[in-house]
Design a protein around this motif. Sequence first.
Motif, PDB file in Angstrom:
ATOM      1  N   ASP A  30      11.383 -10.307  -8.042  1.00 50.58           N
ATOM      2  CA  ASP A  30      10.688  -9.145  -8.613  1.00 50.58           C
ATOM      3  C   ASP A  30       9.581  -8.664  -7.683  1.00 50.58           C
ATOM      4  O   ASP A  30       9.403  -7.464  -7.485  1.00 50.58           O
ATOM      5  CB  ASP A  30      10.119  -9.520  -9.973  1.00 50.58           C
ATOM      6  CG  ASP A  30      11.223  -9.928 -10.925  1.00 50.58           C
ATOM      7  OD1 ASP A  30      12.016  -9.054 -11.294  1.00 50.58           O
ATOM      8  OD2 ASP A  30      11.320 -11.119 -11.259  1.00 50.58           O
ATOM      9  N   TYR A  31       8.843  -9.579  -7.155  1.00 48.42           N
ATOM     10  CA  TYR A  31       7.786  -9.308  -6.171  1.00 48.42           C
ATOM     11  C   TYR A  31       7.649 -10.556  -5.317  1.00 48.42           C
ATOM     12  O   TYR A  31       8.075 -11.650  -5.713  1.00 48.42           O
ATOM     13  CB  TYR A  31       6.429  -9.066  -6.858  1.00 48.42           C
ATOM     14  CG  TYR A  31       6.222  -7.677  -7.419  1.00 48.42           C
ATOM     15  CD1 TYR A  31       5.952  -6.596  -6.577  1.00 48.42           C
ATOM     16  CD2 TYR A  31       6.268  -7.439  -8.790  1.00 48.42           C
ATOM     17  CE1 TYR A  31       5.746  -5.316  -7.093  1.00 48.42           C
ATOM     18  CE2 TYR A  31       6.059  -6.163  -9.308  1.00 48.42           C
ATOM     19  CZ  TYR A  31       5.809  -5.113  -8.453  1.00 48.42           C
ATOM     20  OH  TYR A  31       5.604  -3.849  -8.960  1.00 48.42           O
ATOM     21  N   ILE A  32       7.012 -10.381  -4.171  1.00 47.20           N
ATOM     22  CA  ILE A  32       6.504 -11.528  -3.431  1.00 47.20           C
ATOM     23  C   ILE A  32       5.030 -11.593  -3.808  1.00 47.20           C
ATOM     24  O   ILE A  32       4.260 -10.680  -3.480  1.00 47.20           O
ATOM     25  CB  ILE A  32       6.710 -11.337  -1.914  1.00 47.20           C
ATOM     26  CG1 ILE A  32       8.213 -11.251  -1.625  1.00 47.20           C
ATOM     27  CG2 ILE A  32       6.047 -12.461  -1.127  1.00 47.20           C
ATOM     28  CD1 ILE A  32       8.554 -10.574  -0.315  1.00 47.20           C
ATOM     29  N   THR A  60      -0.591  -8.480  -5.044  1.00 43.36           N
ATOM     30  CA  THR A  60      -1.620  -9.445  -5.436  1.00 43.36           C
ATOM     31  C   THR A  60      -1.702  -9.552  -6.963  1.00 43.36           C
ATOM     32  O   THR A  60      -2.494 -10.328  -7.480  1.00 43.36           O
ATOM     33  CB  THR A  60      -3.000  -9.011  -4.893  1.00 43.36           C
ATOM     34  OG1 THR A  60      -3.312  -7.728  -5.436  1.00 43.36           O
ATOM     35  CG2 THR A  60      -2.998  -8.936  -3.374  1.00 43.36           C
ATOM     36  N   ARG A  61      -0.886  -8.748  -7.684  1.00 47.14           N
ATOM     37  CA  ARG A  61      -0.903  -8.838  -9.154  1.00 47.14           C
ATOM     38  C   ARG A  61      -0.287 -10.165  -9.593  1.00 47.14           C
ATOM     39  O   ARG A  61       0.691 -10.613  -8.999  1.00 47.14           O
ATOM     40  CB  ARG A  61      -0.114  -7.655  -9.741  1.00 47.14           C
ATOM     41  CG  ARG A  61       0.395  -7.914 -11.140  1.00 47.14           C
ATOM     42  CD  ARG A  61       0.862  -6.715 -11.886  1.00 47.14           C
ATOM     43  NE  ARG A  61       2.271  -6.358 -11.802  1.00 47.14           N
ATOM     44  CZ  ARG A  61       3.310  -7.129 -12.121  1.00 47.14           C
ATOM     45  NH1 ARG A  61       3.143  -8.406 -12.439  1.00 47.14           N
ATOM     46  NH2 ARG A  61       4.535  -6.644 -12.055  1.00 47.14           N
ATOM     47  N   PRO A  62      -0.850 -10.807 -10.645  1.00 44.43           N
ATOM     48  CA  PRO A  62      -0.241 -12.052 -11.111  1.00 44.43           C
ATOM     49  C   PRO A  62       1.141 -11.801 -11.716  1.00 44.43           C
ATOM     50  O   PRO A  62       1.382 -10.721 -12.267  1.00 44.43           O
ATOM     51  CB  PRO A  62      -1.211 -12.567 -12.188  1.00 44.43           C
ATOM     52  CG  PRO A  62      -2.238 -11.522 -12.383  1.00 44.43           C
ATOM     53  CD  PRO A  62      -2.062 -10.427 -11.385  1.00 44.43           C
ATOM     54  N   SER A 111      -3.217  -4.840  -4.951  1.00 45.91           N
ATOM     55  CA  SER A 111      -2.608  -4.270  -3.757  1.00 45.91           C
ATOM     56  C   SER A 111      -1.098  -4.481  -3.824  1.00 45.91           C
ATOM     57  O   SER A 111      -0.625  -5.535  -4.289  1.00 45.91           O
ATOM     58  CB  SER A 111      -3.141  -4.963  -2.505  1.00 45.91           C
ATOM     59  OG  SER A 111      -4.525  -4.831  -2.440  1.00 45.91           O
ATOM     60  N   TYR A 112      -0.363  -3.477  -3.351  1.00 45.28           N
ATOM     61  CA  TYR A 112       1.098  -3.528  -3.337  1.00 45.28           C
ATOM     62  C   TYR A 112       1.558  -3.010  -1.974  1.00 45.28           C
ATOM     63  O   TYR A 112       1.027  -2.012  -1.479  1.00 45.28           O
ATOM     64  CB  TYR A 112       1.701  -2.609  -4.400  1.00 45.28           C
ATOM     65  CG  TYR A 112       1.421  -2.975  -5.837  1.00 45.28           C
ATOM     66  CD1 TYR A 112       0.197  -2.648  -6.431  1.00 45.28           C
ATOM     67  CD2 TYR A 112       2.379  -3.624  -6.606  1.00 45.28           C
ATOM     68  CE1 TYR A 112      -0.053  -2.971  -7.766  1.00 45.28           C
ATOM     69  CE2 TYR A 112       2.133  -3.946  -7.940  1.00 45.28           C
ATOM     70  CZ  TYR A 112       0.917  -3.617  -8.511  1.00 45.28           C
ATOM     71  OH  TYR A 112       0.674  -3.928  -9.824  1.00 45.28           O
ATOM     72  N   GLY A 113       2.552  -3.651  -1.381  1.00 42.75           N
ATOM     73  CA  GLY A 113       3.027  -3.179  -0.086  1.00 42.75           C
ATOM     74  C   GLY A 113       4.513  -3.411   0.108  1.00 42.75           C
ATOM     75  O   GLY A 113       5.104  -4.327  -0.466  1.00 42.75           O
TER      76      GLY A 113
HETATM   77  N1  LIG Z   1       2.744   1.997  -2.946  1.00 42.70           N
HETATM   78  C1  LIG Z   1       3.370   0.985  -3.540  1.00 42.70           C
HETATM   79  N2  LIG Z   1       3.442   0.928  -4.883  1.00 42.70           N
HETATM   80  C2  LIG Z   1       4.114  -0.111  -5.430  1.00 42.70           C
HETATM   81  C3  LIG Z   1       4.739  -1.112  -4.647  1.00 42.70           C
HETATM   82  N3  LIG Z   1       5.323  -1.997  -5.502  1.00 42.70           N
HETATM   83  C4  LIG Z   1       5.087  -1.558  -6.750  1.00 42.70           C
HETATM   84  N4  LIG Z   1       4.351  -0.424  -6.722  1.00 42.70           N
HETATM   85  C5  LIG Z   1       3.887   0.412  -7.844  1.00 42.70           C
HETATM   86  O1  LIG Z   1       2.773  -0.212  -8.457  1.00 42.70           O
HETATM   87  C6  LIG Z   1       2.699   0.215  -9.815  1.00 42.70           C
HETATM   88  C7  LIG Z   1       2.453  -0.974 -10.721  1.00 42.70           C
HETATM   89  O2  LIG Z   1       3.593  -1.810 -10.713  1.00 42.70           O
HETATM   90  P1  LIG Z   1       3.692  -3.025 -11.722  1.00 42.70           P
HETATM   91  O3  LIG Z   1       2.418  -3.811 -11.692  1.00 42.70           O
HETATM   92  O4  LIG Z   1       4.951  -3.780 -11.445  1.00 42.70           O
HETATM   93  O5  LIG Z   1       3.738  -2.326 -13.144  1.00 42.70           O
HETATM   94  P2  LIG Z   1       4.822  -1.339 -13.823  1.00 42.70           P
HETATM   95  O6  LIG Z   1       4.561   0.045 -13.338  1.00 42.70           O
HETATM   96  O7  LIG Z   1       4.515  -1.489 -15.263  1.00 42.70           O
HETATM   97  O8  LIG Z   1       6.187  -1.816 -13.441  1.00 42.70           O
HETATM   98  C8  LIG Z   1       4.011   0.952 -10.105  1.00 42.70           C
HETATM   99  O9  LIG Z   1       3.756   2.343 -10.049  1.00 42.70           O
HETATM  100  C9  LIG Z   1       4.904   0.522  -8.971  1.00 42.70           C
HETATM  101  O10 LIG Z   1       5.879   1.508  -8.694  1.00 42.70           O
HETATM  102  C10 LIG Z   1       4.646  -1.007  -3.223  1.00 42.70           C
HETATM  103  O11 LIG Z   1       5.146  -1.824  -2.453  1.00 42.70           O
HETATM  104  N5  LIG Z   1       3.965   0.057  -2.725  1.00 42.70           N
END
Ligand SMILES: Nc1nc2c(ncn2[C@@H]2O[C@H](COP(=O)(O)OP(=O)(O)O)[C@@H](O)[C@H]2O)c(=O)[nH]1
Length: 223
Positions: free
Chosen positions: A67-69, A55-57, A95-97
């Motif tokens: 890079d992400y969906i 949900t991050r922009p 949220s990340y998944g």
């Molecule tokens: N649990 C979980 N963490 C994730 C997922 N995708 C990314 N992350 C984690 O979320 C955190 C933030 O990621 P991001 O916003 O891309 O910032 P970054 O750490 O600067 O690359 C990082 O620790 C990523 O490893 C996911 O699908 N599941």
Amino acid sequence: MTTAQPTIAVPDSDALHRRGLMFILSSPSGAGKTTVSRMLLERDARLRMSVSVTTRPPRPGEIDGRDYIFTSQPGFDHMVEEGEFLEWAQVFDNSYGTPKAEVKAGLKDGKDYLFDIDWQGTQQLYQKMQADVVRVFLLPPSIDELRRRLTSRGTDSAEVIAARMERAKAEISHWDGYDYVIVNDDIDVCFAKVTQILAAERMRRARQTGLIPFVRELTAPDA
Ligand SMILES: Nc1nc2c(ncn2[C@@H]2O[C@H](COP(=O)(O)OP(=O)(O)O)[C@@H](O)[C@H]2O)c(=O)[nH]1
Ligand SMILES: Nc1ncnc2c1ncn2[C@@H]1O[C@H](COP(=O)(O)OP(=O)(O)O)[C@@H](O)[C@H]1O
């Protein structure tokens, strides 16, 4: 005179069937996991990225689907309800998944997946799929260098950088939940170490599912 020999396939890395692996790279934000991931994907055609939903922009330069969906919070919540994630977590305010479908099918076909996920996701994947998981944690050479990297990346506001720095020590405290820990000082040295880990893990006996019939053939009474 030569006698005919039974033909036995020579085992190289791909000759025998192998189950794929889940290669997890975690680190505090800014320590270099995106950089190392990109290098791995550029140089290793057998490795696929597990693209997370968030949900991050998007940051400047980030591409939806690569890079992400990118999705909304209601969209993410719907995926949770439908059981579409292998794991998911709240990181910072978003949220990340990890989507489930492709990875589950691909592992059986011998495909390897790279995960850039945090310690919470790592723990969940390890609990569910321990035998497939390889956990690698990157550390920065110092806290000052971590701040410098986050700042020089130029993708986040001062406020976001401050929040990430605040969380860095908490993230680092999970270092001992990983199989391998590498200090990412020189990027080429770090990348070489990651590559060596991946190569060795691919050769683990338990992943080489084709070994059983191969050895049976080698040791057959008429071989
Ligand atoms: N649990 C979980 N963490 C994730 C997922 N995708 C990314 N992350 C984690 O979320 C955190 C933030 O990621 P991001 O916003 O891309 O910032 P970054 O750490 O600067 O690359 C990082 O620790 C990523 O490893 C996911 O699908 N599941
Ligand atoms: N070993 C290194 N030496 C110097 N700068 C690095 C190194 N590894 C990564 N960087 C830089 O640090 C910044 C953060 O790296 P990044 O890969 O985006 O971190 P993460 O994905 O862990 O948040 C980027 O600008 C990247 O180019």
